[in-house]
Design a protein around this motif. Sequence first.
Motif, PDB file in Angstrom:
ATOM      1  N   SER A   1      32.328  42.399  61.846  1.00 47.16           N
ATOM      2  CA  SER A   1      32.877  43.174  62.904  1.00 47.16           C
ATOM      3  C   SER A   1      32.203  44.673  62.893  1.00 47.16           C
ATOM      4  N   GLY A   2      32.755  45.513  64.038  1.00 45.01           N
ATOM      5  CA  GLY A   2      32.402  46.852  63.825  1.00 45.01           C
ATOM      6  C   GLY A   2      32.843  47.619  63.039  1.00 45.01           C
ATOM      7  N   VAL A   3      34.249  47.461  62.691  1.00 44.09           N
ATOM      8  CA  VAL A   3      34.762  48.182  61.727  1.00 44.09           C
ATOM      9  C   VAL A   3      34.262  47.701  60.262  1.00 44.09           C
ATOM     10  N   ALA A   4      33.702  46.532  60.213  1.00 42.30           N
ATOM     11  CA  ALA A   4      33.459  46.257  58.822  1.00 42.30           C
ATOM     12  C   ALA A   4      32.005  46.770  58.685  1.00 42.30           C
TER      13      ALA A   4
ATOM     14  N   LEU B   1      37.768  59.160  69.137  1.00 43.55           N
ATOM     15  CA  LEU B   1      37.242  58.106  68.723  1.00 43.55           C
ATOM     16  C   LEU B   1      37.956  56.874  68.916  1.00 43.55           C
ATOM     17  N   TYR B   2      37.328  55.679  68.702  1.00 48.82           N
ATOM     18  CA  TYR B   2      38.141  54.327  68.536  1.00 48.82           C
ATOM     19  C   TYR B   2      39.291  54.389  67.770  1.00 48.82           C
ATOM     20  N   GLY B   3      40.162  54.043  68.194  1.00 45.89           N
ATOM     21  CA  GLY B   3      41.608  54.066  67.294  1.00 45.89           C
ATOM     22  C   GLY B   3      41.609  53.405  66.074  1.00 45.89           C
TER      23      GLY B   3
ATOM     24  N   THR C   1      32.434  59.334  73.377  1.00 49.85           N
ATOM     25  CA  THR C   1      33.482  58.861  72.644  1.00 49.85           C
ATOM     26  C   THR C   1      34.295  57.828  73.630  1.00 49.85           C
ATOM     27  N   ASN C   2      35.031  56.969  72.698  1.00 46.35           N
ATOM     28  CA  ASN C   2      36.218  56.094  73.423  1.00 46.35           C
ATOM     29  C   ASN C   2      37.485  56.718  72.969  1.00 46.35           C
ATOM     30  N   PRO C   3      38.135  57.092  74.032  1.00 40.44           N
ATOM     31  CA  PRO C   3      37.857  56.571  75.467  1.00 40.44           C
ATOM     32  C   PRO C   3      37.560  57.928  76.370  1.00 40.44           C
TER      33      PRO C   3
ATOM     34  N   VAL D   1      25.944  57.816  63.351  1.00 44.19           N
ATOM     35  CA  VAL D   1      26.373  57.813  64.990  1.00 44.19           C
ATOM     36  C   VAL D   1      26.933  56.250  65.281  1.00 44.19           C
ATOM     37  N   ASP D   2      28.005  56.360  65.669  1.00 39.06           N
ATOM     38  CA  ASP D   2      28.507  54.956  66.541  1.00 39.06           C
ATOM     39  C   ASP D   2      27.963  55.079  67.970  1.00 39.06           C
ATOM     40  N   ASN D   3      26.745  54.013  68.343  1.00 34.94           N
ATOM     41  CA  ASN D   3      26.291  53.923  69.535  1.00 34.94           C
ATOM     42  C   ASN D   3      26.928  52.655  70.311  1.00 34.94           C
TER      43      ASN D   3
ATOM     44  N   HIS E   1      27.257  49.708  65.233  1.00 37.20           N
ATOM     45  CA  HIS E   1      27.446  49.229  66.447  1.00 37.20           C
ATOM     46  C   HIS E   1      28.678  48.163  66.244  1.00 37.20           C
ATOM     47  N   SER E   2      29.752  47.968  67.202  1.00 35.08           N
ATOM     48  CA  SER E   2      30.196  47.058  67.435  1.00 35.08           C
ATOM     49  C   SER E   2      29.477  46.314  68.321  1.00 35.08           C
ATOM     50  N   THR E   3      28.977  45.107  67.743  1.00 31.93           N
ATOM     51  CA  THR E   3      28.006  44.184  68.551  1.00 31.93           C
ATOM     52  C   THR E   3      28.869  43.245  69.401  1.00 31.93           C
ATOM     53  N   THR E   4      30.286  43.368  68.959  1.00 31.85           N
ATOM     54  CA  THR E   4      31.250  42.821  69.818  1.00 31.85           C
ATOM     55  C   THR E   4      31.260  42.996  71.520  1.00 31.85           C
ATOM     56  N   LYS E   5      30.482  44.189  71.681  1.00 29.38           N
ATOM     57  CA  LYS E   5      30.596  44.883  72.981  1.00 29.38           C
ATOM     58  C   LYS E   5      29.410  44.587  73.751  1.00 29.38           C
ATOM     59  N   TYR E   6      28.650  45.605  74.156  1.00 27.03           N
ATOM     60  CA  TYR E   6      27.478  45.077  75.004  1.00 27.03           C
ATOM     61  C   TYR E   6      26.156  44.449  74.250  1.00 27.03           C
TER      62      TYR E   6
ATOM     63  N   GLU F   1      41.876  44.276  75.636  1.00 21.83           N
ATOM     64  CA  GLU F   1      41.159  45.392  74.923  1.00 21.83           C
ATOM     65  C   GLU F   1      39.533  44.847  74.929  1.00 21.83           C
ATOM     66  N   SER F   2      39.183  45.660  74.285  1.00 26.37           N
ATOM     67  CA  SER F   2      37.748  45.452  74.256  1.00 26.37           C
ATOM     68  C   SER F   2      36.677  45.939  75.473  1.00 26.37           C
ATOM     69  N   LEU F   3      35.486  45.701  75.202  1.00 31.41           N
ATOM     70  CA  LEU F   3      34.554  46.096  76.560  1.00 31.41           C
ATOM     71  C   LEU F   3      33.298  45.688  76.292  1.00 31.41           C
TER      72      LEU F   3
ATOM     73  N   MET G   1      47.088  50.417  73.981  1.00 35.83           N
ATOM     74  CA  MET G   1      46.651  49.143  73.270  1.00 35.83           C
ATOM     75  C   MET G   1      45.439  49.763  72.486  1.00 35.83           C
ATOM     76  N   THR G   2      44.280  50.282  72.721  1.00 35.49           N
ATOM     77  CA  THR G   2      43.272  50.357  71.756  1.00 35.49           C
ATOM     78  C   THR G   2      43.466  51.733  70.886  1.00 35.49           C
ATOM     79  N   HIS G   3      44.121  52.563  71.439  1.00 40.56           N
ATOM     80  CA  HIS G   3      44.310  53.921  70.676  1.00 40.56           C
ATOM     81  C   HIS G   3      45.788  53.871  70.021  1.00 40.56           C
TER      82      HIS G   3
ATOM     83  N   LEU H   1      43.739  55.519  81.990  1.00 40.09           N
ATOM     84  CA  LEU H   1      43.165  54.270  81.949  1.00 40.09           C
ATOM     85  C   LEU H   1      41.630  54.250  81.794  1.00 40.09           C
ATOM     86  N   ARG H   2      41.437  52.960  81.522  1.00 37.76           N
ATOM     87  CA  ARG H   2      39.798  52.859  80.794  1.00 37.76           C
ATOM     88  C   ARG H   2      39.177  51.367  81.513  1.00 37.76           C
ATOM     89  N   LEU H   3      38.188  51.773  81.985  1.00 36.03           N
ATOM     90  CA  LEU H   3      37.364  50.489  82.829  1.00 36.03           C
ATOM     91  C   LEU H   3      36.221  50.224  82.024  1.00 36.03           C
TER      92      LEU H   3
END
Length: 385
Positions: free
Chosen positions: A73-76, A97-99, A144-146, A167-169, A189-194, A320-322, A335-337, A355-357
């Motif tokens: 995961s990204g947090v790992a 930053l991400y919560g 930064t998120n969000p 750097v969290d990219n 990276h959180s590769t979960t994302k893009y 959640e997520s993006l 939610m995320t934060h 709100l975050r899109l």
Amino acid sequence: MKFSTKAIHAGQGADPATGATIVPIYQTSTYTQEAVGVHKGFDYSRTANPTRRALETQLAALENARFGCAFSSGVAATAAVVGLLSSGDHVIVSDDLYGGTYRLFSNVFGRYGLQFTYMDMTDPEAVRKALRPSTKMIWIETPTNPMLTLVDIRAIANAAPDLIIAVDNTFATPYFQQPLELGADVVVHSTTKYIGGHSDVVGGAAITDDKDLYEAIKFQQNSAGGVPGPHDAWLTMRGAKTLALRMREHERNAMAVAQFLEARTDVDRVYYPGLASHPQHELAKRQMTGFGGMVSFTLKGDDARALAFANTLKYFSLAESLGGVESLICHPARMTHGSIPKEERERRGLTDRLLRLSVGIEDISDLIGDLQSALEAQQPLTAPA
Ligand code: P1T
């Protein structure tokens, strides 16, 4: 090799065992040895696995680096990088930053004696003044998120040349931002994302061009064991092949959504680095080659209005997520934060009205139509009594 070619070819050679054109899913935990210590470079899949290695080679190439470690995961991945530090070490962290990153730093590593200072990094001189003899790392999220605030990576790297600049990219992706070329030492990276891109797999990565740093992160990866399984590694790798195509489309749609929202009188503020009204638009143009697919905004009215709006949308799922191909909407405060204390959140502008899109790659006319209908479905704002 250029970016799109690397995404498709780096680490993706034909399988040496069978000639399979696509890297196989090596669904094995272990490897038969000819004699003790005599094997083909793999002995146990926590340490190394051919499918994971192909992903690591691909992701390193995308950041223009030699070394990559994939995580579950990204947090790992974040934990492995911050796990390089020792009790008493001090880290300066961007204050938006991400919560989950905040929670990991404050509630887990804080208990192990690491010290974190969260600060507005838009002023590199203030960062330089906050350095202590015990400061070992600077943790940057940009955008930064969000809140979509930017940090000038090169300026921070110049202000603290001896420290590890991480750097969290995740938001920009290597397609739009190359932190290692701007002076960072390691990219997370959180590769979960893009990078994965289809909201079907959780993963993370830490990438560096520094061999010593790589050895240290790999030691963490093997010792703490937060590795992805081969199937997850394979899904992430498949997603990453189309990163360039998807990012171009995410950005085109996000820009159109940001401009649409900014023109509405029932919208209060829009946060998108691609808008000329973004306070760091010039830095965004200099530091990034595109502005990404994330747009945050506040509606006029109270948070109940914001929540009602989010619930009315048809194509933006409340989730959640993006970074997936489908559009999502999220209420960061709840939610995320949610793990960031309310007063901390509000100090950063992360109010209950935000709100975050995550703007997906659906047809833009459907997305704008959806936002417009949901805005028009809200009760008209009444003038204050
Ligand atoms: O969820 P995970 O793969 O562990 O990644 C954590 C993470 C790290 N860095 C950034 C910038 C992130 O946005 C995330 C995860 N973020 C969400 C789940 C979210 O909805 O914001």
